[in-house]
Motif scaffolding. Structure first.
Motif, PDB file in Angstrom:
ATOM      1  N   ALA A   1      48.295  30.547  88.929  1.00 17.16           N
ATOM      2  CA  ALA A   1      49.371  31.038  89.795  1.00 17.16           C
ATOM      3  C   ALA A   1      50.710  30.418  89.414  1.00 17.16           C
ATOM      4  N   ILE A   2      50.689  29.145  89.066  1.00 18.97           N
ATOM      5  CA  ILE A   2      51.937  28.479  88.680  1.00 18.97           C
ATOM      6  C   ILE A   2      52.403  28.984  87.317  1.00 18.97           C
ATOM      7  N   ARG A   3      51.457  29.175  86.406  1.00 14.21           N
ATOM      8  CA  ARG A   3      51.824  29.728  85.088  1.00 14.21           C
ATOM      9  C   ARG A   3      52.465  31.095  85.249  1.00 14.21           C
ATOM     10  N   TYR A   4      51.852  31.949  86.073  1.00 11.59           N
ATOM     11  CA  TYR A   4      52.396  33.295  86.274  1.00 11.59           C
ATOM     12  C   TYR A   4      53.780  33.236  86.911  1.00 11.59           C
ATOM     13  N   ALA A   5      53.966  32.322  87.860  1.00 15.38           N
ATOM     14  CA  ALA A   5      55.247  32.219  88.556  1.00 15.38           C
ATOM     15  C   ALA A   5      56.357  31.683  87.657  1.00 15.38           C
ATOM     16  N   LEU A   6      56.010  30.864  86.672  1.00 16.67           N
ATOM     17  CA  LEU A   6      57.033  30.233  85.833  1.00 16.67           C
ATOM     18  C   LEU A   6      57.295  30.962  84.519  1.00 16.67           C
ATOM     19  N   TYR A   7      56.439  31.907  84.161  1.00 10.51           N
ATOM     20  CA  TYR A   7      56.579  32.543  82.854  1.00 10.51           C
ATOM     21  C   TYR A   7      57.920  33.274  82.702  1.00 10.51           C
ATOM     22  N   MET A   8      58.236  34.197  83.602  1.00  8.41           N
ATOM     23  CA  MET A   8      59.491  34.959  83.478  1.00  8.41           C
ATOM     24  C   MET A   8      60.726  34.074  83.631  1.00  8.41           C
ATOM     25  N   PRO A   9      60.763  33.133  84.587  1.00 11.76           N
ATOM     26  CA  PRO A   9      61.921  32.234  84.633  1.00 11.76           C
ATOM     27  C   PRO A   9      62.089  31.443  83.332  1.00 11.76           C
ATOM     28  N   ALA A  10      60.978  31.077  82.699  1.00 15.45           N
ATOM     29  CA  ALA A  10      61.077  30.349  81.431  1.00 15.45           C
ATOM     30  C   ALA A  10      61.654  31.239  80.335  1.00 15.45           C
ATOM     31  N   ILE A  11      61.245  32.503  80.308  1.00 20.64           N
ATOM     32  CA  ILE A  11      61.773  33.439  79.310  1.00 20.64           C
ATOM     33  C   ILE A  11      63.277  33.612  79.502  1.00 20.64           C
ATOM     34  N   VAL A  12      63.693  33.779  80.749  1.00 20.12           N
ATOM     35  CA  VAL A  12      65.123  33.956  81.035  1.00 20.12           C
ATOM     36  C   VAL A  12      65.893  32.686  80.684  1.00 20.12           C
ATOM     37  N   ALA A  13      65.361  31.538  81.073  1.00 17.78           N
ATOM     38  CA  ALA A  13      66.026  30.265  80.769  1.00 17.78           C
ATOM     39  C   ALA A  13      66.122  30.047  79.269  1.00 17.78           C
ATOM     40  N   MET A  14      65.061  30.405  78.562  1.00 16.24           N
ATOM     41  CA  MET A  14      65.035  30.248  77.109  1.00 16.24           C
ATOM     42  C   MET A  14      66.135  31.086  76.443  1.00 16.24           C
ATOM     43  N   ARG A  15      66.426  32.226  77.014  1.00 16.88           N
ATOM     44  CA  ARG A  15      67.424  33.115  76.408  1.00 16.88           C
ATOM     45  C   ARG A  15      68.857  32.778  76.819  1.00 16.88           C
ATOM     46  N   PHE A  16      69.048  32.330  78.064  1.00 20.24           N
ATOM     47  CA  PHE A  16      70.408  32.224  78.584  1.00 20.24           C
ATOM     48  C   PHE A  16      70.882  30.805  78.898  1.00 20.24           C
ATOM     49  N   ASN A  17      69.993  29.820  78.930  1.00 17.31           N
ATOM     50  CA  ASN A  17      70.400  28.433  79.165  1.00 17.31           C
ATOM     51  C   ASN A  17      70.521  27.748  77.805  1.00 17.31           C
ATOM     52  N   PRO A  18      71.721  27.336  77.421  1.00 15.80           N
ATOM     53  CA  PRO A  18      71.914  26.769  76.082  1.00 15.80           C
ATOM     54  C   PRO A  18      71.046  25.543  75.798  1.00 15.80           C
ATOM     55  N   ASP A  19      70.856  24.682  76.785  1.00 18.17           N
ATOM     56  CA  ASP A  19      70.050  23.477  76.579  1.00 18.17           C
ATOM     57  C   ASP A  19      68.579  23.828  76.342  1.00 18.17           C
ATOM     58  N   LEU A  20      68.051  24.729  77.155  1.00 18.15           N
ATOM     59  CA  LEU A  20      66.652  25.108  77.004  1.00 18.15           C
ATOM     60  C   LEU A  20      66.441  25.974  75.766  1.00 18.15           C
ATOM     61  N   LYS A  21      67.438  26.753  75.393  1.00 15.94           N
ATOM     62  CA  LYS A  21      67.347  27.528  74.158  1.00 15.94           C
ATOM     63  C   LYS A  21      67.268  26.590  72.955  1.00 15.94           C
ATOM     64  N   CYS A  22      68.017  25.512  73.011  1.00 16.66           N
ATOM     65  CA  CYS A  22      67.989  24.516  71.943  1.00 16.66           C
ATOM     66  C   CYS A  22      66.602  23.875  71.833  1.00 16.66           C
ATOM     67  N   VAL A  23      65.996  23.576  72.971  1.00 15.21           N
ATOM     68  CA  VAL A  23      64.644  23.002  72.975  1.00 15.21           C
ATOM     69  C   VAL A  23      63.663  23.997  72.362  1.00 15.21           C
ATOM     70  N   TYR A  24      63.744  25.245  72.790  1.00 14.22           N
ATOM     71  CA  TYR A  24      62.852  26.291  72.266  1.00 14.22           C
ATOM     72  C   TYR A  24      63.032  26.441  70.755  1.00 14.22           C
ATOM     73  N   ASP A  25      64.268  26.553  70.318  1.00 14.27           N
ATOM     74  CA  ASP A  25      64.544  26.722  68.875  1.00 14.27           C
ATOM     75  C   ASP A  25      64.045  25.530  68.066  1.00 14.27           C
ATOM     76  N   ARG A  26      64.197  24.322  68.611  1.00 19.47           N
ATOM     77  CA  ARG A  26      63.725  23.126  67.922  1.00 19.47           C
ATOM     78  C   ARG A  26      62.203  23.140  67.769  1.00 19.47           C
ATOM     79  N   LEU A  27      61.508  23.544  68.820  1.00 17.58           N
ATOM     80  CA  LEU A  27      60.047  23.598  68.756  1.00 17.58           C
ATOM     81  C   LEU A  27      59.569  24.653  67.759  1.00 17.58           C
ATOM     82  N   ILE A  28      60.226  25.793  67.746  1.00 20.11           N
ATOM     83  CA  ILE A  28      59.870  26.863  66.797  1.00 20.11           C
ATOM     84  C   ILE A  28      60.130  26.387  65.371  1.00 20.11           C
ATOM     85  N   ALA A  29      61.245  25.691  65.159  1.00 15.49           N
ATOM     86  CA  ALA A  29      61.574  25.184  63.825  1.00 15.49           C
ATOM     87  C   ALA A  29      60.547  24.154  63.351  1.00 15.49           C
TER      88      ALA A  29
END
Length: 73
Positions: A10-38
């Motif tokens: 239930a928590i995973r389902y509730a946080l998935y879309m907010p994480a996707i949005v944060a990953m795309r539009f929050n510069p700090d979290l986008k940096c974390v995502y990009d670093r992990l992918i790299a």
């Protein structure tokens, strides 16, 4: 529980879309995502890391009794 799935669904389902949005539009979290992918992490693992960061951030805001204020551009 199916193989490969653990934790609170239930928590995973509730946080998935907010994480996707944060990953795309929050510069700090986008940096974390990009670093992990790299570093070669799979996208799902990187998204899960963003979900955890959102939980940690929410807990910190509640603990300090603060309101989220985005950084000025």
């Amino acid at each position: 529980m199916e193989e490969g799935q653990a934790g609170r669904a239930a928590i995973r389902y509730a946080l998935y879309m907010p994480a996707i949005v944060a990953m795309r539009f929050n510069p700090d979290l986008k940096c974390v995502y990009d670093r992990l992918i790299a570093k070669g992490k799979h996208a799902k693992i990187a998204i899960t890391a963003i979900m955890r960061k959102l939980v940690v951030l929410a807990n910190a805001l509640l603990r300090k009794n603060c309101v989220w204020t985005p950084k000025a551009a």
